[in-house]
Design a protein around this motif. Structure first.
Motif, PDB file in Angstrom:
ATOM      1  N   GLN A 210      34.475  37.090  27.846  1.00  0.00           N
ATOM      2  CA  GLN A 210      34.219  36.104  28.893  1.00  0.00           C
ATOM      3  C   GLN A 210      33.057  36.559  29.773  1.00  0.00           C
ATOM      4  O   GLN A 210      32.999  37.716  30.193  1.00  0.00           O
ATOM      5  N   ARG A 211      32.167  35.633  30.063  1.00  0.00           N
ATOM      6  CA  ARG A 211      30.983  35.962  30.864  1.00  0.00           C
ATOM      7  C   ARG A 211      31.190  35.684  32.347  1.00  0.00           C
ATOM      8  O   ARG A 211      30.349  36.064  33.168  1.00  0.00           O
ATOM      9  N   GLN A 212      32.264  35.030  32.698  1.00  0.00           N
ATOM     10  CA  GLN A 212      32.525  34.773  34.110  1.00  0.00           C
ATOM     11  C   GLN A 212      34.030  34.723  34.345  1.00  0.00           C
ATOM     12  O   GLN A 212      34.813  34.517  33.416  1.00  0.00           O
ATOM     13  N   GLY A 213      34.397  34.967  35.582  1.00  0.00           N
ATOM     14  CA  GLY A 213      35.799  34.885  35.959  1.00  0.00           C
ATOM     15  C   GLY A 213      36.570  36.181  35.843  1.00  0.00           C
ATOM     16  O   GLY A 213      37.645  36.305  36.441  1.00  0.00           O
ATOM     17  N   VAL A 214      36.053  37.176  35.074  1.00  0.00           N
ATOM     18  CA  VAL A 214      36.815  38.404  34.876  1.00  0.00           C
ATOM     19  C   VAL A 214      36.751  39.296  36.117  1.00  0.00           C
ATOM     20  O   VAL A 214      37.769  39.830  36.567  1.00  0.00           O
ATOM     21  N   ILE A 215      35.563  39.457  36.701  1.00  0.00           N
ATOM     22  CA  ILE A 215      35.439  40.257  37.920  1.00  0.00           C
ATOM     23  C   ILE A 215      36.257  39.615  39.038  1.00  0.00           C
ATOM     24  O   ILE A 215      36.998  40.295  39.760  1.00  0.00           O
ATOM     25  N   ASP A 216      36.146  38.306  39.158  1.00  0.00           N
ATOM     26  CA  ASP A 216      36.924  37.590  40.174  1.00  0.00           C
ATOM     27  C   ASP A 216      38.417  37.788  39.937  1.00  0.00           C
ATOM     28  O   ASP A 216      39.198  38.022  40.873  1.00  0.00           O
ATOM     29  N   GLY A 217      38.813  37.701  38.664  1.00  0.00           N
ATOM     30  CA  GLY A 217      40.225  37.859  38.321  1.00  0.00           C
ATOM     31  C   GLY A 217      40.731  39.256  38.605  1.00  0.00           C
ATOM     32  O   GLY A 217      41.858  39.434  39.082  1.00  0.00           O
ATOM     33  N   PHE A 218      39.888  40.261  38.326  1.00  0.00           N
ATOM     34  CA  PHE A 218      40.265  41.641  38.615  1.00  0.00           C
ATOM     35  C   PHE A 218      40.491  41.837  40.111  1.00  0.00           C
ATOM     36  O   PHE A 218      41.502  42.409  40.537  1.00  0.00           O
ATOM     37  N   LEU A 219      39.559  41.366  40.927  1.00  0.00           N
ATOM     38  CA  LEU A 219      39.683  41.524  42.375  1.00  0.00           C
ATOM     39  C   LEU A 219      40.899  40.775  42.911  1.00  0.00           C
ATOM     40  O   LEU A 219      41.627  41.278  43.771  1.00  0.00           O
ATOM     41  N   ALA A 220      41.129  39.578  42.393  1.00  0.00           N
ATOM     42  CA  ALA A 220      42.266  38.781  42.867  1.00  0.00           C
ATOM     43  C   ALA A 220      43.593  39.438  42.491  1.00  0.00           C
ATOM     44  O   ALA A 220      44.553  39.422  43.266  1.00  0.00           O
ATOM     45  N   ALA A 221      43.643  40.033  41.292  1.00  0.00           N
ATOM     46  CA  ALA A 221      44.895  40.617  40.809  1.00  0.00           C
ATOM     47  C   ALA A 221      45.207  41.962  41.448  1.00  0.00           C
ATOM     48  O   ALA A 221      46.373  42.291  41.680  1.00  0.00           O
ATOM     49  N   CYS A 222      44.173  42.738  41.729  1.00  0.00           N
ATOM     50  CA  CYS A 222      44.386  44.132  42.145  1.00  0.00           C
ATOM     51  C   CYS A 222      43.964  44.454  43.578  1.00  0.00           C
ATOM     52  O   CYS A 222      44.194  45.578  44.035  1.00  0.00           O
ATOM     53  N   CYS A 223      43.363  43.496  44.259  1.00  0.00           N
ATOM     54  CA  CYS A 223      42.793  43.796  45.578  1.00  0.00           C
ATOM     55  C   CYS A 223      43.156  42.685  46.560  1.00  0.00           C
ATOM     56  O   CYS A 223      42.385  41.727  46.744  1.00  0.00           O
ATOM     57  N   ALA A 224      44.314  42.793  47.190  1.00  0.00           N
ATOM     58  CA  ALA A 224      44.748  41.785  48.152  1.00  0.00           C
ATOM     59  C   ALA A 224      43.732  41.674  49.283  1.00  0.00           C
ATOM     60  O   ALA A 224      43.296  42.674  49.847  1.00  0.00           O
ATOM     61  N   GLY A 225      43.324  40.451  49.580  1.00  0.00           N
ATOM     62  CA  GLY A 225      42.368  40.227  50.657  1.00  0.00           C
ATOM     63  C   GLY A 225      40.942  40.566  50.289  1.00  0.00           C
ATOM     64  O   GLY A 225      40.113  40.822  51.169  1.00  0.00           O
ATOM     65  N   SER A 226      40.600  40.575  49.003  1.00  0.00           N
ATOM     66  CA  SER A 226      39.254  40.945  48.571  1.00  0.00           C
ATOM     67  C   SER A 226      38.236  39.886  48.971  1.00  0.00           C
ATOM     68  O   SER A 226      38.568  38.724  49.214  1.00  0.00           O
ATOM     69  N   ASP A 227      36.974  40.303  49.007  1.00  0.00           N
ATOM     70  CA  ASP A 227      35.867  39.418  49.365  1.00  0.00           C
ATOM     71  C   ASP A 227      34.754  39.601  48.335  1.00  0.00           C
ATOM     72  O   ASP A 227      33.851  40.425  48.512  1.00  0.00           O
ATOM     73  N   PRO A 228      34.787  38.861  47.220  1.00  0.00           N
ATOM     74  CA  PRO A 228      33.827  39.051  46.126  1.00  0.00           C
ATOM     75  C   PRO A 228      32.369  38.933  46.544  1.00  0.00           C
ATOM     76  O   PRO A 228      31.497  39.582  45.953  1.00  0.00           O
ATOM     77  N   ASP A 229      32.076  38.132  47.568  1.00  0.00           N
ATOM     78  CA  ASP A 229      30.682  37.947  47.976  1.00  0.00           C
ATOM     79  C   ASP A 229      30.031  39.259  48.409  1.00  0.00           C
ATOM     80  O   ASP A 229      28.812  39.410  48.326  1.00  0.00           O
TER      81      ASP A 229
END
Length: 443
Positions: A210-229
């Motif tokens: 997958q070329r998109q969504g994996v980094i976002d998914g990792f942060l969402a799953a493992c980092c409560a309150g993450s800020d991808p920007d």
């Protein structure tokens, strides 16, 4: 925003400054200083021997694994505050192992290192403090992605290949703080470096992902309150390897013990100014208290270490060692039993979190340790040292290498320092050869 695409683009297009490259050179020297004693057997480490008995250094993936383990085995390697982990011991093993198979220029190597540290720092900012507090080991988890970013830059991967590469790395990222105090902690670094090399080879070979969504998914799953920007905002302005920069350790212990160590050393110096020797200090002290912000001991959580490796994560042991010996000797935090004299004094240390201080999770950079000694005659003496005060004292990396490689000749140490400067193509290949000679398979 497609955060994976934006991150991949910045990795591929990174143009580090000359100053950033100099900081990468310093990071390389620090890594070599703490890695070679383990590879050369100057510091006992049964974990490396066990790894080499099952993992033969015949390919870059396995060499990255072994180098990552060796680099973190002493817990003496660099630290980055934004990352809240050790970037050098995941990034450099991957780059050195890969460069052994795919020769590159020193500047390309250094640029990849800078890019990896930039990604590490930004991952830490994006993940926030909760990732570490939830029980993850950032060096292992976020470090896999940071090393993958460095590998993408060194290998010349395209933006599309880098997107896939980052996703493959993210799906392998793992590591738990519950393993602190054991050989699995440095294994985390090796596994992260190995995963980065593996992800790079797969992506370059055309493996799909997958070329998109994996980094976002990792942060969402493992980092409560993450800020991808925060992964991409103001990339390289300044470079994270410069500001806040890599921190080099003066003690082979958890960085969360260092301001406590400095406070204890100040108290020892104060005692010696009015007494003949340090030994009466241990006899005169009936109780020792150490205060810090609530949660400030999350990494240095071991109170009664059963061995030297666990002692690296013990506030009590580190304070006692500095009171007795004005520092922490490698042999006192190595494999084997704890130093009984240190352990006896450490038993008198009590942790007293300061409820008036903001919780450590709000701003770890504001951490402090206040050590107070209580004597049999009713007197007391205290010293408070902040993390920033400890960091204000620069570490002489050449002297650090000298102390770590006591068995090497002066000429040999000078040669190693020259190689780490990476001023010529021969220096990089010579450094890789020096490491590879210590990674030869046993069978």
């Amino acid at each position: 925003m497609n955060i994976t695409h934006e991150l991949a683009t910045r990795i591929v297009e990174s143009q580090p400054t000359a100053t950033a490259r100099e900081r990468a050179r310093a990071g390389l020297l620090d890594f070599i200083a703490v890695t070679l004693p383990v590879l050369r057997g100057e510091t006992a480490d049964s974990g490396l021997a066990a790894l080499q008995s099952v993992c033969f250094a015949r390919d870059s993936q396995t060499r990255a694994l072994l180098l990552g383990y060796a680099g973190h085995a002493l817990d003496f390697d660099d630290f980055h505050p934004d990352f809240r982990g050790h970037p050098g011991t995941v990034i450099l093993p991957a780059l050195l192992a890969f460069a052994g198979e795919h020769p590159c220029t020193p500047d390309a190597f250094l640029d990849a290192c800078v890019t990896g540290v930039e990604t590490a720092g930004r991952l830490g900012l994006a993940a926030g403090q909760r990732h570490y507090q939830q029980g993850f080991h950032n060096t292992a988890t976020l470090g896999t992605l940071a090393a993958a970013a460095a590998m993408a830059r060194l290998s010349g991967a395209s933006v599309i290949q880098t997107e896939i590469l980052l996703g493959i790395a993210a799906t392998q990222a793992s590591g738990l703080r519950a393993q602190f105090g054991s050989a699995v902690k440095p294994l985390h670094a090796g596994l992260a470096a190995q995963a980065a090399v593996f992800a790079t080879k797969l992506a370059l070979a055309g493996f799909d992902g997958q070329r998109q969504g994996v980094i976002d998914g990792f942060l969402a799953a493992c980092c409560a309150g993450s800020d991808p920007d925060r992964l991409v905002a103001q990339w390289g302005a300044p470079w994270r390897i410069e500001v806040p920069g890599l921190e080099f350790k003066p003690y082979a212990t958890c960085s969360g013990t260092h301001s406590a160590a400095d406070a204890a050393r100040q108290l020892r110096e104060r005692w010696l100014a009015s007494h003949a020797s340090s030994h009466p200090l241990a006899e005169a002290v009936v109780r020792i208290e150490v205060a810090f912000p609530p949660g400030g001991d999350i990494a240095a959580a071991i109170r009664q270490p059963a061995n030297g490796i666990e002692a690296r994560f013990s506030l009590e042991y580190v304070i006692a060692s500095c009171l007795l010996y004005d520092g922490v000797a490698l042999e006192d935090v190595a494999e084997g039993p704890v130093n009984p004299e240190i352990a006896a004094l450490a038993a008198r240390v009590e942790r007293c979190p300061d409820p008036s201080a903001p919780p450590d999770e709000h701003d770890p950079s504001a951490r402090f340790h206040e050590v107070r000694l209580f004597f049999a005659d009713g007197q007391s003496s205290g010293s408070r040292v902040t993390r920033q005060q400890s960091l204000s004292k620069p570490v002489d990396l050449v002297k650090k290498l000298q102390s770590c490689l006591a068995g090497a000749s002066v000429a040999e140490r000078q040669h190693i320092v020259a190689l780490c400067e990476l001023r010529t193509q021969d220096a990089l290949s010579g450094l890789i050869k020096l490491l590879d000679e210590r990674l030869r398979p046993l069978h």
